[in-house]
Design a protein around this motif. Structure first.
Motif, mmCIF file in Angstrom:
data_model
loop_
_atom_site.group_PDB
_atom_site.id
_atom_site.type_symbol
_atom_site.label_atom_id
_atom_site.label_comp_id
_atom_site.label_asym_id
_atom_site.label_seq_id
_atom_site.Cartn_x
_atom_site.Cartn_y
_atom_site.Cartn_z
ATOM 1 N N GLN A 1 0.616 -1.109 -0.222
ATOM 2 C CA GLN A 1 0.178 0.247 0.019
ATOM 3 C C GLN A 1 0.710 1.155 0.034
ATOM 4 N N ALA A 2 0.237 2.463 -0.541
ATOM 5 C CA ALA A 2 0.818 3.452 -0.501
ATOM 6 C C ALA A 2 1.738 4.211 0.514
ATOM 7 N N GLY A 3 2.775 4.499 1.193
ATOM 8 C CA GLY A 3 3.437 4.657 2.361
ATOM 9 C C GLY A 3 3.732 3.353 3.160
ATOM 10 N N GLY A 4 4.022 2.668 2.361
ATOM 11 C CA GLY A 4 4.995 1.253 2.700
ATOM 12 C C GLY A 4 6.259 1.069 2.768
ATOM 13 N N SER A 5 6.453 0.240 2.531
ATOM 14 C CA SER A 5 8.333 0.178 2.413
ATOM 15 C C SER A 5 8.398 -1.733 1.852
ATOM 16 N N LEU A 6 9.471 -1.519 0.772
ATOM 17 C CA LEU A 6 10.122 -2.668 0.543
ATOM 18 C C LEU A 6 11.589 -2.436 0.528
ATOM 19 N N ARG A 7 12.487 -3.900 0.351
ATOM 20 C CA ARG A 7 13.257 -3.977 0.018
ATOM 21 C C ARG A 7 13.426 -4.922 -1.092
ATOM 22 N N LEU A 8 13.895 -4.149 -1.713
ATOM 23 C CA LEU A 8 15.195 -5.416 -3.813
ATOM 24 C C LEU A 8 16.582 -5.862 -2.949
ATOM 25 N N SER A 9 16.250 -6.991 -3.557
ATOM 26 C CA SER A 9 18.315 -7.259 -3.591
ATOM 27 C C SER A 9 18.392 -8.351 -4.315
ATOM 28 N N CYS A 10 19.448 -7.828 -5.044
ATOM 29 C CA CYS A 10 20.191 -8.285 -6.387
ATOM 30 C C CYS A 10 21.404 -9.058 -6.460
ATOM 31 N N ALA A 11 21.450 -10.368 -6.405
ATOM 32 C CA ALA A 11 23.156 -11.245 -5.785
ATOM 33 C C ALA A 11 23.034 -11.613 -7.196
ATOM 34 N N ALA A 12 24.777 -11.302 -7.527
ATOM 35 C CA ALA A 12 24.953 -11.243 -8.721
ATOM 36 C C ALA A 12 26.012 -12.300 -8.564
#
Length: 124
Positions: free
Chosen positions: A13-24
């Protein structure tokens, strides 16, 4: 074979958070610029953030400055994007990218390796 694999996308929802990860994998990126881009439907791929390895400044798009934070762990060959205060206009497929052993920038053409992308959807 070089691979970049993103994870962490989803619906929030708007105002929320996410954490993206990128494994190489497939090579070390300790001397590479690693960045995040995004592409919304019907729009061109746009720069979000980048982090260099050599102490040069971390860069953000104006639209995410103060809300998103990029970080990297060279020992794990991983880059992260912490996204706070998300807005519906942040909805897009988010891509991780990396250069070979040189400095990158805001243009996607400067990057040599790309992940498959992870969908981020922000509801109002």
């Amino acid at each position: 074979q070089v691979q970049l694999v993103e994870s962490g996308g989803g619906l929030v929802q708007a105002g929320g958070s996410l954490r993206l990860s990128c494994a190489a994998s497939g090579r070390t990126f300790s001397s590479s610029t690693m960045g995040w881009f995004r592409q919304a439907p019907g729009k061109e791929r746009e720069f979000v953030a980048l982090k260099n390895w050599n102490g040069w400044p971390t860069l953000y798009a104006d639209s995410v400055k103060g809300r998103f934070t990029i970080s990297r762990e060279n020992a794990k060959n991983t880059v992260y994007l912490q996204m706070n205060s998300l807005k519906p206009e942040d909805t897009a497929v988010y891509y991780c990218a990396a250069t070979r052993e040189r400095v990158g920038g805001r243009s996607p053409q400067l990057y040599d390796y790309w992940g498959q992308g992870t969908q981020v959807t922000v509801s109002s």
